[in-house]
Scaffold this active site. Structure first.
Site: not given
Ligand SMILES: O=C(CSC(=O)[C@H](Cc1ccccc1)CC(F)(F)F)c1ccccc1
Ligand SMILES: [Zn+2]
Length: 156
Positions: A99, A141-142, A145
């Site tokens: 990351c 993963h995004e 965020h």
């Protein structure tokens, strides 16, 4: 084109729930250009708006082959606005992730093998589709965020 500083562990913007994008205007285009330039400069395979301090629901997925995922597809970077994970496979797979906001860490994270996703493009058109493998991993993963979750909160 401008790049922006990348927020790192401890920056409050990384732990907020980002707000939906409602204006598909020139500001959104400019934000996307900055996000893309920042990701490319940092050699990432993805990046989310909160990582450059903008708490809006927008990220880029840009898989390319790399030493950890040599068979990862080389793809045109995809800009995904207001992305939604509709459903995910019951099978999960462990994989190594990095990351840009957690420098120097490589953590093994479990993710859905494939996902059905929905998103809007920069013109506001809605798209949906099934993503597999490394591309699905980057999407998950995004999306974390956008919900204020980083690798540290995801450690297996
Ligand atoms: O290119 C990177 C650097 S980290 C990266 O590109 C993040 C995206 C990512 C890498 C690996 C798995 C999932 C997502 C970008 C971030 F942090 F902005 F989201 C990489 C790291 C580990 C495995 C494969 C590639
Ligand atoms: Zn990240």
């Amino acid at each position: 084109i401008q790049t922006a500083p990348i927020a790192i562990t401890g920056d409050p913007v990384l732990y907020q729930k980002a707000a939906p994008v409602i204006a598909f205007d020139v500001a959104l285009h400019n934000l996307t250009q900055t996000l893309m330039a920042t990701m490319l400069q940092a050699r990432g395979v993805g990046i989310a708006a909160p990582q450059i301090g903008v708490s809006q629901r927008l990220f880029i997925v840009a898989s390319r082959p790399n030493e950890r995922y040599p068979d990862a597809p080389l793809m045109e970077p995809m800009v995904m606005v207001n992305p939604v994970l509709l459903s995910g496979s019951s099978e999960w797979e462990l994989g190594e992730e990095g990351c840009l906001s957690v420098p120097g860490k490589r953590l093994s994270i479990a993710r859905h093998l494939w996902i059905d996703a929905q998103w809007q493009d920069l013109q506001g058109n809605t798209h949906s589709g099934r993503l597999h493998g490394f591309v699905a991993r980057i999407f998950q993963h995004e999306l974390d965020h956008l919900d204020g979750i980083t690798l540290i909160e995801r450690i297996t």
